[in-house]
Motif scaffolding. Structure first.
Motif, PDB file in Angstrom:
ATOM      1  N   ALA A 137       0.821  -1.215   0.000  1.00  0.00           N
ATOM      2  CA  ALA A 137       0.000   0.000   0.000  1.00  0.00           C
ATOM      3  C   ALA A 137       0.850   1.258   0.000  1.00  0.00           C
ATOM      4  O   ALA A 137       0.481   2.270  -0.606  1.00  0.00           O
ATOM      5  N   LEU A 138       2.009   1.222   0.660  1.00  0.00           N
ATOM      6  CA  LEU A 138       2.899   2.387   0.672  1.00  0.00           C
ATOM      7  C   LEU A 138       3.567   2.595  -0.676  1.00  0.00           C
ATOM      8  O   LEU A 138       3.701   3.730  -1.154  1.00  0.00           O
ATOM      9  N   VAL A 139       3.977   1.496  -1.298  1.00  0.00           N
ATOM     10  CA  VAL A 139       4.684   1.600  -2.578  1.00  0.00           C
ATOM     11  C   VAL A 139       3.753   2.033  -3.695  1.00  0.00           C
ATOM     12  O   VAL A 139       4.091   2.879  -4.531  1.00  0.00           O
ATOM     13  N   LYS A 140       2.551   1.458  -3.737  1.00  0.00           N
ATOM     14  CA  LYS A 140       1.626   1.705  -4.850  1.00  0.00           C
ATOM     15  C   LYS A 140       0.199   1.745  -4.323  1.00  0.00           C
ATOM     16  O   LYS A 140      -0.481   0.714  -4.267  1.00  0.00           O
ATOM     17  N   PRO A 141      -0.314   2.906  -3.898  1.00  0.00           N
ATOM     18  CA  PRO A 141      -1.721   2.979  -3.487  1.00  0.00           C
ATOM     19  C   PRO A 141      -2.634   2.528  -4.625  1.00  0.00           C
ATOM     20  O   PRO A 141      -2.414   2.868  -5.791  1.00  0.00           O
ATOM     21  N   PHE A 142      -3.673   1.782  -4.283  1.00  0.00           N
ATOM     22  CA  PHE A 142      -4.510   1.178  -5.318  1.00  0.00           C
ATOM     23  C   PHE A 142      -5.869   0.839  -4.737  1.00  0.00           C
ATOM     24  O   PHE A 142      -6.096   0.928  -3.521  1.00  0.00           O
ATOM     25  N   LYS A 143      -6.772   0.433  -5.623  1.00  0.00           N
ATOM     26  CA  LYS A 143      -8.090  -0.049  -5.231  1.00  0.00           C
ATOM     27  C   LYS A 143      -8.072  -1.569  -5.275  1.00  0.00           C
ATOM     28  O   LYS A 143      -7.849  -2.170  -6.324  1.00  0.00           O
ATOM     29  N   VAL A 144      -8.310  -2.182  -4.125  1.00  0.00           N
ATOM     30  CA  VAL A 144      -8.219  -3.621  -4.032  1.00  0.00           C
ATOM     31  C   VAL A 144      -9.420  -4.263  -4.723  1.00  0.00           C
ATOM     32  O   VAL A 144     -10.505  -3.672  -4.817  1.00  0.00           O
ATOM     33  N   ALA A 145      -9.216  -5.482  -5.254  1.00  0.00           N
ATOM     34  CA  ALA A 145     -10.312  -6.234  -5.863  1.00  0.00           C
ATOM     35  C   ALA A 145     -11.273  -6.675  -4.774  1.00  0.00           C
ATOM     36  O   ALA A 145     -10.899  -7.401  -3.851  1.00  0.00           O
ATOM     37  N   SER A 146     -12.520  -6.238  -4.856  1.00  0.00           N
ATOM     38  CA  SER A 146     -13.463  -6.419  -3.750  1.00  0.00           C
ATOM     39  C   SER A 146     -13.824  -7.888  -3.516  1.00  0.00           C
ATOM     40  O   SER A 146     -13.648  -8.414  -2.413  1.00  0.00           O
ATOM     41  N   ARG A 147     -14.324  -8.571  -4.559  1.00  0.00           N
ATOM     42  CA  ARG A 147     -14.800  -9.942  -4.361  1.00  0.00           C
ATOM     43  C   ARG A 147     -13.693 -10.916  -3.971  1.00  0.00           C
ATOM     44  O   ARG A 147     -13.840 -11.660  -2.993  1.00  0.00           O
ATOM     45  N   PRO A 148     -12.566 -10.950  -4.678  1.00  0.00           N
ATOM     46  CA  PRO A 148     -11.497 -11.867  -4.249  1.00  0.00           C
ATOM     47  C   PRO A 148     -10.953 -11.536  -2.869  1.00  0.00           C
ATOM     48  O   PRO A 148     -10.614 -12.438  -2.098  1.00  0.00           O
TER      49      PRO A 148
END
Length: 555
Positions: free
Chosen positions: A157-168
């Motif tokens: 999360a620190l290296v690359k903020p992103f939107k996590v895949a919700s269902r998996p």
């Protein structure tokens, strides 16, 4: 005098869980006798008796040197585990899955998970072989779970903020919480039956089926949406796969073009001797020139180990034209591979047996291997792999698994010795040294994947891999003991530290299950800092509990 000492020892040790841990309470001249005469100090698995080495081979004033050498050997064993799993175990599993024509989802949650979690699973299986070392397995599995879901996920999360895949993400967290709760119940009961051990395997089967079914449902939905586009439009909706990873597409032919640049213009036929010598060279001269000095130094440290692995473990590569067929070396593998299996399985106990008291098992294995090697060498050529070449991937899988199991046995025995010397519990050794050693490879690989722009793939690996490690590490480890010894596997109480470990892992999963959806599945730097701080607080509480600063009632 000897009878007096043994009687004194027996009175002093009455009621202790692991009698061998009292060796440091004795005077220096009594420790060696104690280690030799105490049943709990007996080395059942492994090739080296580390307790006798530390207390009998080295003088008392050289005990710090013995500890230093043991730590160096431990680092080498961790390096051997990582190297064998990454360069020999995983490629052969990939070749097997390719031969069986498995889909990416099935291969990912079965063979790929086994390859990535091989050190953890084998270490847990070995640790469960004795009640006194079961704490190592519990500490390692729970400790690695906390480490991966907090430290590794936090750095991603620190290296690359992103939107996590919700269902998996929700699917993996739910299954992992179920596995942790199941283990929590086992720790409370302090024993595990056959049905409960099979429950671990059954839960993973349900997880695999869930992954496969969800991927199938998603692919059908995507296919129907693509088919409903009007007028044959080539535009497609912004759907993501079940893991919602970014598309890792590469320019067509880019790798082949790069490799073809180094291909000779005219065919070059190598002799059998040249093929054999070149196949034993683990150093790529082109890569060597580009690498920094620290990489070269580390490569030279691994060189003897890599050569040993190359001599004993065949590797099949489906991506190469010749599938990595090395005729002289592969024929040698038919001799060295089975020998490694019989001489390292159960610390060589079966390989040194004599058939009807006259002919050793290792000699029969050697003669059989030489016979098969001669047949294949005479019926094949250097240029063309035989049709049955895929069988070498099965041999490579078995031999590399045997090497990993042997190294894991040494790691468990060595960590127990370190715990005896420093008066540390197996649980704290498992959640620190064993968990860190087995997770360091996954840490660097997941962070590297995130830096390359695929953080969803990295976060998926964080949760998917530890589910396999937990369920198969405990399940298979207990099943082997149930089949070999008694109908119930009894676990020694790990005290308050065991509950701190289980509670911290459960709390981290519950927080992830609640906080991530509240953030609309956006993982940014603040959440990464929160995860790292959570691990620091957990580690501090665990160490304070280990050294007695935190205690509750009789725990």
């Amino acid at each position: 005098m000897r009878f007096f000492e043994e009687t004194f020892f027996g009175m002093q040790l009455k009621g202790t869980a692991d009698e061998c841990r009292l060796v440091m309470n004795l005077s220096a001249d009594q420790r060696c006798i104690f280690v030799k005469t105490t049943p709990d100090c007996t080395q059942e698995d492994g090739f080296l008796d580390y307790l006798r080495m530390a207390f009998c081979l080295f003088p008392v004033h050289l005990l710090p040197l013995a500890v230093f050498l043991l730590i160096l050997w431990l680092i080498f064993l961790f390096m051997a585990l990582g190297l064998t799993a990454s360069k020999f175990f995983c490629p052969n599993l990939s070749a097997i899955s390719s031969t069986l024509r498995l889909t990416h989802n099935v291969a990912g949650v079965t063979f790929l998970a086994l390859g990535n979690g091989a050190p953890d699973v084998f270490s847990a299986m070995v640790a469960f072989s004795r009640p006194h070392t079961a704490g190592l397995a519990i500490g390692a599995l729970f400790g690695a779970g906390i480490f991966v879901t907090t430290v590794v996920a936090g750095f991603v999360a620190l290296v690359k903020p992103f939107k996590v895949a919700s269902r998996p993400f929700l699917r993996d967290v739910i299954f992992y919480m179920a596995a942790v709760f199941w283990t929590f119940v086992i720790l409370y009961k302090r024993q595990i039956t056959l049905l409960e051990a099979l429950g671990y395997i059954g839960l993973y089967v349900v997880y695999v089926l869930t992954v496969i079914i969800s991927a199938y449902i998603y692919s059908r939905q995507k296919h129907s949406m693509n088919g409903s586009l009007p007028n044959g439009s080539t535009q497609t909706p912004d759907f993501r796969s079940d893991s919602d990873d970014e598309n890792t597409s590469y320019p067509s032919g880019s790798i082949q073009d790069y490799e073809s640049e180094y291909q000779p213009l005219l065919p070059n036929t190598m002799t059998t001797t040249q093929i054999f010598l070149s196949s034993l060279n683990p150093i790529d001269s082109r890569k060597w020139r580009r690498k920094p000095r620290y990489w070269k130094a580390f490569k030279l440290m691994k060189l003897p180990l890599e050569v040993l692995m190359l001599l004993t473990v065949p590797v099949v590569d489906p991506d190469k034209d010749d599938r990595n067929w090395k005729r002289p070396l592969n024929c040698l593998h038919l001799v060295t591979g089975p020998l490694v299996c019989v001489l390292t399985f159960c610390s060589g106990k079966y390989g040194l047996h004599y058939i009807e008291g006259q002919f050793p098992v290792w000699a029969l294995t050697l003669i059989t291997g030489l016979f098969l090697s001669a047949i294949i060498f005479c019926t094949t050529t250097n240029e063309q792999p035989p049709r049955y070449h895929f069988i070498f991937s099965l041999l490579g899988f078995i031999v590399s698994a045997t090497w990993i199991s042997a190294a894991a046995s040494e790691v468990v025995s060595l960590l127990r010795t370190v715990g005896v010397i420093f008066s540390l519990s197996n649980t704290v050794l498992g959640l620190t040294l064993l968990a860190w050693g087995n997770s360091i490879g996954d840490t660097f690989s997941d962070i590297t994947i995130a830096r390359q722009g695929y953080p969803r793939m990295a976060i998926s690996a964080c949760f998917g891999g530890i589910i396999f490690n937990m369920l198969f590490g405990v399940g298979l480890g207990c099943l082997l003991q149930l089949f070999n010894k008694q109908p119930v596997v009894t676990l020694e109480s790990e005290g308050l530290l065991g509950w701190v470990l289980a509670g911290a892992l459960g709390l981290s999963l519950v927080l992830s299950f609640v906080l991530v959806p509240l953030q609309r599945f956006q993982l940014g730097q603040p959440y990464g800092v929160f995860l790292l701080l959570f691990y620091v607080v957990f580690l501090l509480v665990a160490l304070l509990t280990e050294f007695g600063f935190i205690h509750i009632g009789g725990l």
